[in-house]
Design a protein around this motif. Sequence first.
Motif, short mmCIF file in Angstrom:
data_model
loop_
_atom_site.label_atom_id
_atom_site.label_comp_id
_atom_site.label_asym_id
_atom_site.label_seq_id
_atom_site.Cartn_x
_atom_site.Cartn_y
_atom_site.Cartn_z
N HIS A 1 7.94 -6.16 22.73
CA HIS A 1 8.19 -7.07 21.74
C HIS A 1 7.78 -6.80 20.47
O HIS A 1 8.46 -5.72 19.81
N GLU A 2 6.68 -7.34 19.59
CA GLU A 2 6.62 -6.92 18.21
C GLU A 2 6.52 -5.57 17.93
O GLU A 2 6.26 -5.13 16.66
N ASP A 3 5.58 -4.88 18.83
CA ASP A 3 4.93 -3.70 18.58
C ASP A 3 5.87 -2.61 17.95
O ASP A 3 5.72 -1.73 17.16
N PHE A 4 6.97 -2.64 18.50
CA PHE A 4 8.15 -1.74 18.05
C PHE A 4 9.31 -2.12 17.46
O PHE A 4 10.43 -1.41 17.36
N ALA A 5 9.25 -3.30 16.96
CA ALA A 5 10.40 -4.11 16.35
C ALA A 5 10.80 -3.23 15.19
O ALA A 5 12.21 -2.90 14.92
N HIS A 6 10.24 -2.82 14.30
CA HIS A 6 10.74 -1.90 13.23
C HIS A 6 11.13 -0.36 13.53
O HIS A 6 11.74 0.30 12.63
N VAL A 7 10.85 -0.18 14.54
CA VAL A 7 11.00 1.40 14.95
C VAL A 7 12.42 1.40 15.65
O VAL A 7 13.18 2.14 15.16
N ILE A 8 12.49 0.50 16.67
CA ILE A 8 13.67 0.61 17.38
C ILE A 8 15.02 -0.42 16.82
O ILE A 8 15.97 -0.31 17.22
N GLY A 9 14.45 -1.44 16.17
CA GLY A 9 15.38 -2.40 15.92
C GLY A 9 15.66 -3.21 16.89
O GLY A 9 14.91 -3.47 18.01
N TYR A 10 17.12 -3.62 16.97
CA TYR A 10 17.49 -4.57 18.29
C TYR A 10 19.00 -4.41 18.25
O TYR A 10 19.69 -3.99 17.31
N VAL A 11 19.73 -4.94 19.32
CA VAL A 11 21.13 -4.96 19.49
C VAL A 11 21.48 -6.50 19.29
O VAL A 11 20.75 -7.48 19.44
N GLY A 12 22.82 -6.74 19.23
CA GLY A 12 23.36 -8.10 19.09
C GLY A 12 24.78 -7.95 19.37
O GLY A 12 25.14 -7.04 19.47
N PRO A 13 25.41 -9.12 19.33
CA PRO A 13 26.95 -9.29 19.69
C PRO A 13 27.64 -8.20 18.62
O PRO A 13 27.22 -8.69 17.25
N VAL A 14 28.69 -7.65 18.91
CA VAL A 14 29.43 -7.00 17.80
C VAL A 14 30.12 -8.04 16.89
O VAL A 14 30.81 -8.93 17.33
N SER A 15 29.90 -8.14 15.53
CA SER A 15 30.59 -8.97 14.67
C SER A 15 32.08 -8.33 14.13
O SER A 15 32.21 -7.18 14.24
N ASP A 16 32.88 -9.22 13.48
CA ASP A 16 33.75 -8.72 12.64
C ASP A 16 33.48 -7.63 11.60
O ASP A 16 34.05 -6.72 11.25
N TYR A 17 32.20 -8.07 11.09
CA TYR A 17 31.70 -7.17 9.73
C TYR A 17 31.32 -5.80 10.50
O TYR A 17 31.77 -4.75 9.92
N ASP A 18 30.76 -5.83 11.73
CA ASP A 18 30.53 -4.45 12.34
C ASP A 18 31.92 -3.59 12.56
O ASP A 18 32.07 -2.45 12.19
N LEU A 19 32.84 -4.24 13.03
CA LEU A 19 34.25 -3.82 13.15
C LEU A 19 34.87 -3.10 12.07
O LEU A 19 35.66 -2.17 11.94
N SER A 20 34.55 -3.96 11.00
CA SER A 20 35.32 -3.56 9.64
C SER A 20 34.90 -2.37 9.05
O SER A 20 35.23 -1.52 8.25
N LYS A 21 33.48 -1.91 9.57
CA LYS A 21 33.15 -0.55 8.99
C LYS A 21 33.57 0.47 9.76
O LYS A 21 33.12 1.65 9.46
N MET A 22 34.40 0.38 10.81
CA MET A 22 34.77 1.40 11.65
C MET A 22 36.27 1.72 11.52
O MET A 22 37.03 0.65 11.56
N ASP A 23 36.68 2.88 11.49
CA ASP A 23 38.20 3.24 11.50
C ASP A 23 38.66 3.22 12.54
O ASP A 23 39.88 2.78 12.93
N ASP A 24 38.14 3.68 13.80
CA ASP A 24 38.88 3.51 15.10
C ASP A 24 37.73 3.30 16.06
O ASP A 24 37.28 4.18 16.72
N PRO A 25 37.54 2.01 16.21
CA PRO A 25 36.23 1.50 17.18
C PRO A 25 36.42 1.74 18.62
O PRO A 25 37.71 1.48 19.15
N ASP A 26 35.48 1.87 19.30
CA ASP A 26 35.45 2.10 20.81
C ASP A 26 36.15 0.86 21.52
O ASP A 26 35.66 -0.21 21.14
N PRO A 27 37.30 0.78 22.30
CA PRO A 27 37.93 -0.29 22.90
C PRO A 27 36.76 -1.47 23.62
O PRO A 27 36.67 -2.62 23.40
N ILE A 28 35.66 -0.79 23.92
CA ILE A 28 34.52 -1.72 24.74
C ILE A 28 33.95 -2.63 23.70
O ILE A 28 33.57 -3.52 23.96
N LEU A 29 33.96 -2.12 22.33
CA LEU A 29 33.39 -3.06 21.27
C LEU A 29 34.06 -4.35 20.99
O LEU A 29 33.82 -5.18 20.44
N LEU A 30 35.57 -4.24 21.56
CA LEU A 30 36.09 -5.55 21.14
C LEU A 30 36.04 -6.43 22.37
O LEU A 30 36.61 -7.45 22.28
#
Length: 648
Positions: free
Chosen positions: A167-196
């Motif tokens: 929980h809170e102890d490692f939040a700033h170290v490892i961060g977190y995951v979340g659903p792939v957004s359009d913004y995330d995809l816009s930063k990639m030239d050739d996104p992995d198909p699984i990200l779609l």
Amino acid sequence: MKRNPKELDSTHRTLTRRTLLLGGLQLAFAGGLAARMRYLQVDQADEFRLLAEENRINFELLPPARGRIFDRNGITIAQNSPSYRIVIVPENAGNIEEAIANLREVIDISDEDVEEALKDIKNSKRFHRVTLSDQVAWEDVARVAANAPALPGIAPEVGLTRDYPQHEDFAHVIGYVGPVSDYDLSKMDDPDPILLTPRFQFGKVGLESKREETLRGKAGTKQVEVNAFGRVMRELGRQEGEAGADLQLTVDAELQSYVQARLGEESAAAVIIDVDNGDIRAIASAPSFDPNLFVRGISVGDYRDLTGNTYRPLSNKTVQGTYPPGSTFKMVTALAGLEEGVVGFEDTAYCPGHLEVGGRRFHCWKRAGHGHMNLEDSLKHSCDVYYYDLAVKVGIDKISEMANRLGLGMRHDLPMSAVASGLTPNRAWKEQRYGQDWLIGDTVNASIGQGYMLASPLQLAVMSARLATGRSVTPRLIKSIDGIEEPSGAGEDLGLKETHLRAVQKAMYSVSNDRRGTAYRSRIIADGMRMAGKTGTSQVRNITAAERAAGVIRNEDLPWERRDHALFVGFAPFDNPKYAVAVVVEHGGGGSKAAAPIARDVMLQALYDGAPPLSAYPKSQRSKIKEQQERLETERLKRRDTDGNDQA
């Protein structure tokens, strides 16, 4: 030998019968085959044409299991937990709105989930699975399965979702995951198909983001035959994917938990480094947050609470925050002077409480002055005037060079978000940045870690490690990847003269162990464990001449955001350094009061690999320390019970 006519005639008749028999069998086989072919091609032509049209082959991506993250002792920091969800394949569902409406008669689905699903369906290919409802109960899974014939294209499935048991102890170290957004995809030239794949979990910040490709792994594929209604008829083939790599960190989860608890509700940061190899044993920023809130999309209310907090819980102060290092920088100025030969160990400067430089008066923190100060006394008492005078002789360029040598003003390559470079200014920098000449007053301010000078808690911890060892210790966060050890951060010799380094180390020892040292109240008294250190206080406001004449307003009497930052750096044990520490308490006031006690407590926790004995503390403080230890342990146990975490 000649055969008689009767024998020849008998042999001929035998061969004729066999030939006729074999020919008859072949004719019968050919006739049966022709009849079967006619049956299949003519009589059953319509049926097979229908089957060919109604059945087809689909290829589905199989999400790989994300790599796990462990602390140095194998305690789990990030893992994958089973998650039941209801998905829809749009091309198999017919009328989407009608299909969802039918599903809502079977189980409850919120309007928000429906809205999100419709958005995903619109933005994805029609043969991609789209999640309608995540984290559903087993009872709902059973209802959907029982009503499958009435819900074409909709099915329950079990997948994996990211879970952070610390929980809170490692939040700033490892961060977190979340659903792939359009913004995330816009930063990639050739996104992995699984990200779609809608709602696929992707590293957003921290280690999860910086090591995304390593942790993600490679998707597998599944070949299935489906009919016109979208029902899977059979699986034709499968190629398993490749799970992401497991990462083992250098951080000690137990120590990290203690440091986070010790920082409490302060807006603060602390870093502990193993000086032998650069391993980061703890790196905590407070206040923190629960990264699990972000995994499936944080609610508006929770996000508002985090962003509206004055103490900025989403900011990783250990690497993102940069602060004037204040008096913790004085060792840099001292070493620069020693290495350039402009000052000796016993050379003194007189401190009347100020120094006139370039027509301007620069004040010491002690209004009445310290009198004659040598190197050791100047650090022990934290006399500013001694360093003003020394800096004028050394010059800013040599001071800046020494700062870089000790790890300041550079970006340390850690897999964390927004790692700051800090700032160690010189003449060329000011000319390039502002188009202005460097002033002697700029040098005076820089000598005590003020003015343009900026450093992060991580950089200050690295500086302390290098002062303790004389080596270019480099911080290391990842210990191994899939069991393969990462390079050590032990570093090479800095090339500093041993006598100069020893003089600065001895002065830092006096800061913490001499009765007149600024950190004496936060000393360690256990034999073989004594700590050397330096307190620091960095101003965040200008003190006017009128205020100075009337008496400088105490930090306690100022609004929180106008109080000085409190800092402490140090290493221990003095005779055989093992750990270096840096603590910054935003707007904490004096370093000796706010930062040094925290640094002493977390250092002891590291040295003893757990709760230290009360005998390590000064006798007069033991009852208070005992109460503090019990309170912190109670709070940690309560947090574990609340979080359902039995590993922290």
